[in-house]
Write an enzyme that holds these catalytic residues in place. Structure first.
Site, PDB file in Angstrom:
ATOM      1  N   TRP A   1       0.874  -1.184   0.046  1.00 33.52           N
ATOM      2  CA  TRP A   1       0.012   0.003  -0.050  1.00 33.52           C
ATOM      3  C   TRP A   1       0.853   1.291   0.127  1.00 33.52           C
ATOM      4  O   TRP A   1       0.326   2.443  -0.362  1.00 33.52           O
ATOM      5  CB  TRP A   1      -0.999  -0.082   1.227  1.00 33.52           C
ATOM      6  N   ASN A   2       2.094   1.279   0.001  1.00 33.84           N
ATOM      7  CA  ASN A   2       2.893   2.383   0.691  1.00 33.84           C
ATOM      8  C   ASN A   2       3.096   3.211  -0.790  1.00 33.84           C
ATOM      9  O   ASN A   2       3.278   4.607  -0.627  1.00 33.84           O
ATOM     10  CB  ASN A   2       4.035   1.983   1.129  1.00 33.84           C
TER      11      ASN A   2
ATOM     12  N   LYS B   1      -2.374  -8.170  -8.070  1.00 37.43           N
ATOM     13  CA  LYS B   1      -2.781  -8.262  -6.773  1.00 37.43           C
ATOM     14  C   LYS B   1      -2.580  -6.874  -6.056  1.00 37.43           C
ATOM     15  O   LYS B   1      -1.576  -6.942  -5.590  1.00 37.43           O
ATOM     16  CB  LYS B   1      -2.598  -9.488  -6.257  1.00 37.43           C
TER      17      LYS B   1
ATOM     18  N   SER C   1      -4.862  -4.261  -0.398  1.00 39.48           N
ATOM     19  CA  SER C   1      -6.516  -4.004  -0.158  1.00 39.48           C
ATOM     20  C   SER C   1      -6.950  -2.634   0.687  1.00 39.48           C
ATOM     21  O   SER C   1      -7.774  -1.870   0.251  1.00 39.48           O
ATOM     22  CB  SER C   1      -7.015  -4.827   0.959  1.00 39.48           C
TER      23      SER C   1
ATOM     24  N   SER D   1       6.207  -7.085   2.642  1.00 39.02           N
ATOM     25  CA  SER D   1       6.875  -7.668   4.162  1.00 39.02           C
ATOM     26  C   SER D   1       7.610  -8.755   3.805  1.00 39.02           C
ATOM     27  O   SER D   1       7.307  -9.844   2.939  1.00 39.02           O
ATOM     28  CB  SER D   1       6.079  -7.922   5.223  1.00 39.02           C
TER      29      SER D   1
ATOM     30  N   GLU E   1      10.740  -8.318  -3.489  1.00 38.14           N
ATOM     31  CA  GLU E   1      11.168  -6.825  -2.957  1.00 38.14           C
ATOM     32  C   GLU E   1      10.587  -7.026  -1.507  1.00 38.14           C
ATOM     33  O   GLU E   1       9.407  -6.496  -1.512  1.00 38.14           O
ATOM     34  CB  GLU E   1      10.822  -5.733  -3.769  1.00 38.14           C
ATOM     35  N   LEU E   2      11.518  -7.198  -0.422  1.00 42.29           N
ATOM     36  CA  LEU E   2      10.878  -7.056   0.989  1.00 42.29           C
ATOM     37  C   LEU E   2      11.236  -5.965   1.702  1.00 42.29           C
ATOM     38  O   LEU E   2      11.621  -4.961   1.177  1.00 42.29           O
ATOM     39  CB  LEU E   2      11.268  -8.515   1.472  1.00 42.29           C
TER      40      LEU E   2
ATOM     41  N   CYS F   1      10.390   1.325   1.949  1.00 41.74           N
ATOM     42  CA  CYS F   1      11.120   0.028   2.446  1.00 41.74           C
ATOM     43  C   CYS F   1      12.549   0.642   2.471  1.00 41.74           C
ATOM     44  O   CYS F   1      13.347   0.156   3.070  1.00 41.74           O
ATOM     45  CB  CYS F   1      11.003  -0.858   1.381  1.00 41.74           C
TER      46      CYS F   1
ATOM     47  N   GLU G   1      11.678  -2.956  11.102  1.00 40.99           N
ATOM     48  CA  GLU G   1      11.307  -2.021  10.239  1.00 40.99           C
ATOM     49  C   GLU G   1      10.259  -1.130  11.132  1.00 40.99           C
ATOM     50  O   GLU G   1       9.215  -1.400  11.234  1.00 40.99           O
ATOM     51  CB  GLU G   1      10.810  -2.616   9.194  1.00 40.99           C
TER      52      GLU G   1
HETATM   53  P1  NAD Z   1       2.521  -7.013   3.374  1.00 42.64           P
HETATM   54  O1  NAD Z   1       3.425  -8.019   3.015  1.00 42.64           O
HETATM   55  O2  NAD Z   1       1.638  -7.086   4.373  1.00 42.64           O
HETATM   56  O3  NAD Z   1       1.314  -7.072   2.125  1.00 42.64           O
HETATM   57  C1  NAD Z   1       2.215  -6.838   0.833  1.00 42.64           C
HETATM   58  C2  NAD Z   1       1.068  -7.415  -0.265  1.00 42.64           C
HETATM   59  O4  NAD Z   1       0.749  -8.973   0.037  1.00 42.64           O
HETATM   60  C3  NAD Z   1      -0.486  -6.536  -0.009  1.00 42.64           C
HETATM   61  O5  NAD Z   1      -1.013  -6.985  -1.424  1.00 42.64           O
HETATM   62  C4  NAD Z   1      -1.048  -7.861   0.645  1.00 42.64           C
HETATM   63  O6  NAD Z   1      -2.596  -7.921   0.605  1.00 42.64           O
HETATM   64  C5  NAD Z   1      -0.756  -9.035   0.252  1.00 42.64           C
HETATM   65  N1  NAD Z   1      -0.613 -10.287   1.143  1.00 42.64           N
HETATM   66  C6  NAD Z   1      -0.699 -10.046   2.399  1.00 42.64           C
HETATM   67  N2  NAD Z   1      -0.592 -11.248   2.962  1.00 42.64           N
HETATM   68  C7  NAD Z   1      -0.853 -12.149   2.094  1.00 42.64           C
HETATM   69  C8  NAD Z   1      -0.899 -13.603   2.203  1.00 42.64           C
HETATM   70  N3  NAD Z   1      -0.863 -14.414   3.019  1.00 42.64           N
HETATM   71  N4  NAD Z   1      -0.968 -14.137   1.033  1.00 42.64           N
HETATM   72  C9  NAD Z   1      -0.898 -13.430  -0.172  1.00 42.64           C
HETATM   73  N5  NAD Z   1      -0.708 -12.060  -0.292  1.00 42.64           N
HETATM   74  C10 NAD Z   1      -0.610 -11.499   0.980  1.00 42.64           C
HETATM   75  O7  NAD Z   1       3.066  -5.642   3.247  1.00 42.64           O
HETATM   76  P2  NAD Z   1       2.661  -4.167   3.346  1.00 42.64           P
HETATM   77  O8  NAD Z   1       2.213  -3.809   4.626  1.00 42.64           O
HETATM   78  O9  NAD Z   1       1.382  -3.934   2.389  1.00 42.64           O
HETATM   79  O10 NAD Z   1       3.651  -3.178   2.904  1.00 42.64           O
HETATM   80  C11 NAD Z   1       4.757  -2.744   3.640  1.00 42.64           C
HETATM   81  C12 NAD Z   1       6.112  -3.896   3.466  1.00 42.64           C
HETATM   82  O11 NAD Z   1       6.248  -3.899   2.007  1.00 42.64           O
HETATM   83  C13 NAD Z   1       7.212  -3.325   4.206  1.00 42.64           C
HETATM   84  O12 NAD Z   1       8.036  -4.455   4.734  1.00 42.64           O
HETATM   85  C14 NAD Z   1       8.051  -2.788   3.043  1.00 42.64           C
HETATM   86  O13 NAD Z   1       9.494  -2.684   3.377  1.00 42.64           O
HETATM   87  C15 NAD Z   1       7.813  -3.300   1.836  1.00 42.64           C
HETATM   88  N6  NAD Z   1       8.317  -2.875   0.771  1.00 42.64           N
HETATM   89  C16 NAD Z   1       9.279  -3.300   0.106  1.00 42.64           C
HETATM   90  C17 NAD Z   1       9.566  -2.685  -1.070  1.00 42.64           C
HETATM   91  C18 NAD Z   1      10.840  -2.873  -1.678  1.00 42.64           C
HETATM   92  O14 NAD Z   1      10.999  -2.778  -3.115  1.00 42.64           O
HETATM   93  N7  NAD Z   1      11.748  -3.726  -1.256  1.00 42.64           N
HETATM   94  C19 NAD Z   1       8.965  -1.438  -1.675  1.00 42.64           C
HETATM   95  C20 NAD Z   1       7.492  -1.310  -0.953  1.00 42.64           C
HETATM   96  C21 NAD Z   1       7.429  -1.721   0.412  1.00 42.64           C
END
Ligand code: NAD
Length: 459
Positions: free
Chosen positions: A132-133, A156, A159, A211, A232-233, A266, A363
């Protein structure tokens, strides 16, 4: 069909609704994407390039509307949202230029009369999952190279921020992307649908940004069908201020590295290591800048810091700060939640932080800057590397050679040397350790959506 309501994090107003897709609907979308792939993969690179170029131009022409939409669903400040739209559009421009540069290789075999011919092929249907960020940029950073390579896309979206994803899909449609080539899916909760897609045999590529926890889970699910993965985590960037740094430049860089996107990046500087000789000067100047930020609705012109995306994120950040304070940290500014805007958290600087505090090891993903005083920069390299993530580091020193030596010693995929911003569509973005696998952007970003085929032949 059930719907998901998208709530404005600053006001609590419902900004729109999107379909809550069922598992069956997601699988149908994957079938459609697999059918569309058959013809999309054979389009000429120039045709794909020109569609991406038009999408870039449309996004730039519609920058203001797209940015306002991002603010309404994500909460970030309008200037950050406009910058995001420009950055997001650049991925379409960059990959429109890369689409016509898919290269191969032809060599004679070293020990035979035959030739080794190497070509590239699109991987297939790509499931792209975004956080979402950066609801626009994380989508275009995947869709741009996928389309350039000849893949079809299931996006995807998170949400919390799906409206931007649907707006980007609309831009692509108007730019000429055929039906079925890019589809947005919004199952909520997503776990069951994503697992079904990964085990369906229809999805050939998983490109995930989010994440490390969810990334690790999806890697294990992708293992069943050996799906090609790019991850990309999370990040946990050190921001290192050497004794010989230009402190004003370091403070400028710190404001960008920490506060771009209100700290929800991130790449956000997560822990500040400042040499004792410059600690007071850096801290005073940094606290003055952080204290001057105005928390408010991202659409108000006076606002320089928007709210967090949700109540859950607000409580998570508040709990991290409370824990740091009970661990012995001192709040130099901020440290408070706000209800107007809803889900707000004040720009916060913490002093007296130590390496083992949880705010250093986790983080933060919010507007909080913990400062750790160090007596020797080079001797502290093990501290800089002592976290599970390895996305990016920032170093400030006037001695370029010293900076490059430090950069080599840091266990991160990217380094900002006297710069608080590393993101660039032309550069390979990504991390090591728990920050991920693979790179997005640059030429590497295109390769992530291509398979290499080698033909041995002679004539
Ligand atoms: P998140 O991992 O909770 O969600 C990311 C995506 O995965 C969303 O679309 C979410 O709906 C989906 N998701 C969540 N649980 C799932 C599951 N069990 N199965 C399938 N899909 C699922 O992360 P977030 O809170 O939306 O975003 C923040 C994280 O993203 C931070 O850790 C941040 O560092 C990371 N991020 C990394 C980068 C990068 O390029 N390395 C860039 C932006 C954000």
């Amino acid at each position: 069909m059930s719907l998901i309501s998208i709530v404005n994090p600053a006001t609590g107003n419902v900004e729109g609704q999107v379909p809550n897709h069922t598992v069956e609907q997601c699988l149908e979308a994957a079938e459609t994407a697999a059918t569309a792939f058959v013809s999309w993969r054979t389009t000429y690179p120039r045709a794909r390039a020109e569609i991406l170029r038009r999408a870039f131009e449309l996004m730039i022409a519609e920058q203001q509307q797209l940015a306002e939409l991002i603010v309404r669903e994500n909460g970030k400040v309008l200037s950050d949202a406009k910058a995001e739209v420009a950055y997001a559009a650049e991925f379409f421009r960059w990959f429109s230029e890369e689409a016509v540069r898919i290269d191969g290789d032809l060599r004679q075999a070293p020990n035979g009369p035959n030739y080794l011919a190497v070509t590239r092929e699109p991987v297939g249907v790509a499931l792209c999952i975004t956080p979402w960020n950066f609801p626009a940029a994380m989508a275009t950073r995947k869709i741009g190279p996928a389309l350039a390579a000849g893949c079809t896309v299931l996006l995807k979206a998170a949400s919390e921020t799906p409206l931007t994803a649907y707006a980007i899909a609309d831009v692509l449609k108007r730019a000429g992307v055929p039906d079925g080539v890019v589809q947005v899916i919004t199952p909520d909760p997503p776990a069951e649908a994503v697992a079904a897609l990964l085990s369906s045999g229809l999805v050939k590529k998983l490109s995930f940004t989010g994440s490390s926890r969810v990334g690790s889970l999806l890697l294990s699910q992708a293992a069943e069908k050996i799906v090609n993965c790019s991850m990309e985590l999370g990040g946990n960037a050190p921001f290192i201020v050497c004794d010989d740094a230009d402190i004003d430049a370091a403070v400028d860089g710190a404001m960008i590295a920490k506060m771009r996107n209100g700290g929800a990046a991130c790449t956000a500087a997560n822990r500040f290591y400042v040499h004792a000789a410059v600690l007071d000067e850096f801290t005073d100047k940094f606290v003055a800048r952080m204290s001057s930020l105005v928390l408010g609705n991202g659409l108000d012109s006076a606002t320089t810091l928007g709210p967090l995306v949700s109540a859950a994120q607000q409580s998570r950040v508040a709990a991290l700060v409370q824990r740091a304070v009970s661990d012995g940290a001192k709040v130099l500014c901020g440290g408070t939640v706000s209800e107007n805007p809803m889900h707000g958290y004040a720009a916060t600087v913490l002093a007296g932080v130590e390496q083992h505090h949880s705010i250093v090891q986790q983080e933060v993903f919010g507007p909080v800057a913990p400062i750790i005083c160090v007596a020797d920069i080079e001797e502290s390299i093990p501290l800089f590397n002592d976290v599970e993530h390895g996305l990016v580091s920032y170093i400030y020193t006037k001695n370029h050679g010293r900076g490059m030596r430090l950069a080599n010693a840091l266990e991160t995929g990217m380094v900002g040397l006297n710069r608080g911003l590393v993101s660039d569509p032309a550069a390979p973005f990504g991390g090591v350790k728990a920050s991920g696998i693979g790179r997005e952007g640059g030429h590497d970003g295109l390769l992530a959506f291509l398979e290499t085929k080698y033909v041995s032949t002679e004539w």
